[in-house]
Design a protein around this motif. Structure first.
Motif: not given
Length: 132
Positions: A1-6, A20, A22, A25, A27
C-alpha cells in the motif's frame, strides 16, 4: 500500500503533529483538506467570530497554496457551525470575498454543538491543477 502523500502549510506542521493528523492528503489529482478552523499560530481560537471565520479561510488558503492550488480549484466544501442561524451572515461576508466567480463549488453547511473550542470549521476537496 502506498504511503499517504501529506501536505502541510509552512510553519504550522507542529500543530498537526500534536493532534496527529495531516493538513491535507493528495490522492491522484485530488486534494482532501482536513477541517480548518480559525486558530492562531499557537493553536488557540480567535475569540471574535468574524475574525475566526476569516482566519479559518486564511488557514485553508495556506494549505491549498502548499499543494499548488487556489480557491478556484475547490470543488466541494463542507462547513460546520455551532450556531448557523446567528453566524450565517458573517460567514457569507467572508465567503463572498474568497470564493470567486461562478460556477461555485458544492457547499454543505452542518450545524454542530461542539468544535473543540471553535465556532466554525471548513473542509474542502480540490482538484490539483496539471503542471505545465
Amino acid at each position: 500500500m502506498a504511503k499517504r502523500d501529506a501536505i502541510f502549510p509552512a510553519g504550522r506542521q507542529a500543530l498537526y503533529e500534536i493532534n496527529r493528523y495531516s493538513a491535507a492528503i493528495r490522492s491522484g489529482n485530488l486534494l482532501f483538506v482536513s477541517g480548518q478552523v480559525g486558530s492562531r499560530d499557537n493553536g488557540s481560537a480567535e475569540p471574535v467570530f468574524e475574525k475566526q471565520v476569516q482566519l479559518a479561510f486564511d488557514n485553508l488558503a495556506a494549505v491549498l497554496t502548499a499543494a499548488g492550488c487556489t480557491f478556484d480549484d475547490v470543488v466541494d466544501v463542507t462547513t460546520f457551525h455551532t450556531d448557523p442561524a446567528q453566524q450565517w451572515e458573517a460567514i457569507k461576508t467572508v465567503r463572498r470575498k474568497v470564493i470567486g466567480d461562478p460556477p461555485y463549488p458544492n457547499w454543505t453547511a452542518v450545524g454542530v454543538n461542539w468544535l473543540a473550542g471553535f465556532d466554525f470549521e471548513i473542509k474542502v476537496i480540490a482538484r490539483i491543477p496539471q503542471s505545465s
